[in-house]
Scaffold this motif. Structure first.
Motif, short mmCIF file in Angstrom:
data_model
loop_
_atom_site.label_atom_id
_atom_site.label_comp_id
_atom_site.label_asym_id
_atom_site.label_seq_id
_atom_site.Cartn_x
_atom_site.Cartn_y
_atom_site.Cartn_z
N ARG A 201 -56.06 7.20 9.94
CA ARG A 201 -57.50 7.04 9.77
C ARG A 201 -57.84 7.29 8.29
O ARG A 201 -58.45 6.45 7.75
N LEU A 202 -57.07 8.18 7.71
CA LEU A 202 -57.48 8.43 6.06
C LEU A 202 -56.91 7.25 5.39
O LEU A 202 -57.58 6.87 4.41
N ASP A 203 -55.87 6.97 5.54
CA ASP A 203 -55.14 5.72 4.95
C ASP A 203 -55.66 4.40 5.02
O ASP A 203 -56.00 3.65 4.17
N HIS A 204 -56.19 3.91 6.43
CA HIS A 204 -56.44 2.71 6.84
C HIS A 204 -57.88 2.48 7.52
O HIS A 204 -58.09 1.22 7.90
N GLY A 205 -58.47 3.52 7.76
CA GLY A 205 -59.83 3.49 8.41
C GLY A 205 -59.91 3.38 9.94
O GLY A 205 -58.51 3.47 10.23
N THR A 206 -60.85 3.72 10.58
CA THR A 206 -60.63 3.91 11.98
C THR A 206 -60.09 2.83 12.92
O THR A 206 -59.37 2.87 13.51
N LEU A 207 -60.69 1.63 12.70
CA LEU A 207 -60.45 0.40 13.49
C LEU A 207 -59.11 -0.05 13.22
O LEU A 207 -58.21 -0.18 14.33
N LYS A 208 -58.31 -0.18 12.15
CA LYS A 208 -57.10 -0.38 11.97
C LYS A 208 -56.13 0.91 12.42
O LYS A 208 -54.98 0.38 13.24
N ALA A 209 -56.50 1.96 12.25
CA ALA A 209 -55.64 3.24 12.75
C ALA A 209 -55.45 2.94 14.17
O ALA A 209 -54.39 3.22 14.75
N GLU A 210 -56.43 2.79 14.87
CA GLU A 210 -56.62 2.99 16.20
C GLU A 210 -55.76 1.90 16.82
O GLU A 210 -55.21 1.61 17.96
N ALA A 211 -55.72 0.36 16.28
CA ALA A 211 -55.08 -0.55 16.63
C ALA A 211 -53.32 -0.20 16.54
O ALA A 211 -52.92 -0.74 17.29
N VAL A 212 -53.22 0.53 15.30
CA VAL A 212 -51.72 0.96 15.12
C VAL A 212 -51.37 1.70 16.16
O VAL A 212 -50.31 1.74 16.82
N ILE A 213 -52.27 2.84 16.66
CA ILE A 213 -51.80 3.80 17.44
C ILE A 213 -51.79 3.20 18.92
O ILE A 213 -50.69 3.51 19.59
N ARG A 214 -52.50 2.18 19.29
CA ARG A 214 -52.39 1.52 20.65
C ARG A 214 -51.18 0.66 20.51
O ARG A 214 -50.48 0.45 21.56
N SER A 215 -50.33 0.17 19.44
CA SER A 215 -49.35 -0.69 19.47
C SER A 215 -48.14 0.18 19.67
O SER A 215 -47.00 -0.15 19.74
N GLY A 216 -48.13 1.60 19.44
CA GLY A 216 -47.02 2.49 19.43
C GLY A 216 -46.49 2.53 20.74
O GLY A 216 -45.32 3.33 20.89
N VAL A 217 -47.09 2.29 21.94
CA VAL A 217 -46.32 2.43 23.19
C VAL A 217 -46.06 1.10 23.64
O VAL A 217 -46.60 0.01 23.40
N GLY A 218 -45.36 1.12 24.81
CA GLY A 218 -45.10 -0.11 25.60
C GLY A 218 -43.54 -0.43 25.18
O GLY A 218 -42.90 -0.09 24.45
N SER A 219 -42.83 -1.15 26.42
CA SER A 219 -41.58 -1.34 26.03
C SER A 219 -41.12 -2.73 25.02
O SER A 219 -41.90 -3.49 24.76
N MET A 220 -40.12 -2.25 24.13
CA MET A 220 -39.94 -3.26 23.20
C MET A 220 -38.61 -4.09 23.57
O MET A 220 -37.85 -3.63 24.37
N PRO A 221 -38.76 -5.00 23.43
CA PRO A 221 -37.58 -6.19 23.55
C PRO A 221 -36.19 -5.67 22.97
O PRO A 221 -36.41 -5.29 21.84
N MET A 222 -35.18 -6.00 23.48
CA MET A 222 -34.01 -6.00 22.95
C MET A 222 -33.60 -7.11 22.24
O MET A 222 -33.54 -8.31 22.91
N TYR A 223 -33.01 -7.23 21.11
CA TYR A 223 -32.69 -8.38 20.40
C TYR A 223 -31.06 -8.46 20.08
O TYR A 223 -30.42 -7.28 19.77
N LEU A 224 -30.40 -9.40 20.16
CA LEU A 224 -28.96 -9.57 19.88
C LEU A 224 -28.69 -10.48 18.61
O LEU A 224 -29.40 -11.41 18.59
N ARG A 225 -27.73 -9.90 17.84
CA ARG A 225 -27.34 -10.79 16.57
C ARG A 225 -26.15 -11.42 17.00
O ARG A 225 -25.31 -10.77 17.27
N VAL A 226 -26.19 -12.82 17.16
CA VAL A 226 -24.95 -13.39 17.47
C VAL A 226 -23.95 -13.53 16.35
O VAL A 226 -24.44 -13.82 15.05
N ASN A 227 -22.69 -13.37 16.27
CA ASN A 227 -21.87 -13.31 15.14
C ASN A 227 -21.25 -14.71 15.05
O ASN A 227 -20.49 -15.71 15.81
#
Length: 275
Positions: free
Chosen positions: A129-155
């Protein structure tokens, strides 16, 4: 996580996926889970025995965040765990707390702030909140949870994306090409345990986060503008924070083994993972 799951190769892929989802979810939602427990428990979570606190967290996560798990199954399995851990005298406490959670959930759980709802440490939320303001900070906070997809790098030295995708489909995993990342597959369906995958053991793909690969790929595009087959062997690349080696290996593949790459890390323990 995958190393732990490799010990239970006899489990159905759905059971392995459940274990992975529950374990990661409880770790990710710890602040939220403790808040919910404190709403209904006479004993604050910070004063509970660690094993009881963890059993209650696991039960709450299933009740609140895993819609496909029946309430009765979540509660009964939690009570069974008290017997397995030889603390069956506290089974009634676990049962009472979790049944109270189901009533609270049905009434609608309210949270005092986004950091509690999305399990973000208070000091991080304050700094955002100090660095980015309330709206952006809370958007970042909300994005911090939830399943993340798995990515594979093909050789690319050994196989193409379509080939590896077909091999994975034969292993019960559906993976699709990622946008704007020519060597990357995104796991869409199925539980992938790389250590048990024949394609993985043959070196045909590695697990690598999309952002990690993108940094390497963008660097490679800049390098490739200035090289050709005659002078590419003179290209020298130094990776100063290399462990566990994903970026260095990705660069080696992109450069088609025509560059000298030195991988360093400050931690001797981490260096062993590269070797």
């Amino acid at each position: 996580m995958n190393a732990a799951l490799d010990k239970y190769v006899y489990l159905d892929s759905r059971d392995r996926a459940f274990i992975k989802s529950l374990t990661e979810g409880v770790a990710e939602r710890r602040i939220t889970l403790d808040y919910i427990a404190d709403r209904v428990s006479k004993t604050p979570t910070e004063r509970m025995k660690p094993v009881i606190r963890m059993i209650i967290r696991m039960g709450i996560y299933q009740l609140v965040f895993m819609e496909h798990v029946p309430d009765s199954a979540a509660v009964n399995e939690a009570v069974k765990l008290t017997r397995l851990k030889h603390i069956e005298g506290l089974g009634g406490v676990v049962n009472g707390v979790l049944r109270a959670v189901t009533r609270l959930r049905d009434e609608g759980i309210t949270y005092p702030d986004p950091e509690t709802e999305y399990s973000c440490p208070g000091w991080i939320a304050d700094r955002l909140r100090l660095d980015h303001g309330t709206l952006k900070a809370e958007a970042v906070i909300r994005s911090g949870v939830g399943s993340m997809p798995m990515y594979l790098r093909v050789n690319r030295l050994l196989a193409g994306r379509d080939e590896v995708a077909a091999e994975l489909l034969g292993e019960g995993v559906r993976a699709v090409p990622a946008d704007d990342a020519p060597d990357i597959l995104k796991v869409e369906e199925g539980s992938l345990a790389p250590g048990l995958s024949e394609s993985f053991r043959k070196g045909r793909y590695s697990v690598q986060d999309l952002s990690s690969y993108t940094a390497v790929y963008e660097m490679w595009k800049q390098i490739s503008v200035n090289i050709n087959s005659e002078n590419s062997v003179d290209i020298k690349i130094i990776d100063m924070c290399a462990a566990p080696g994903g970026k260095s290996c990705a660069l080696a593949e992109l450069m088609e083994d025509k560059a000298h790459i030195r991988a360093y890390d400050i931690s001797e323990d981490k260096l062993s993972r590269i070797r």
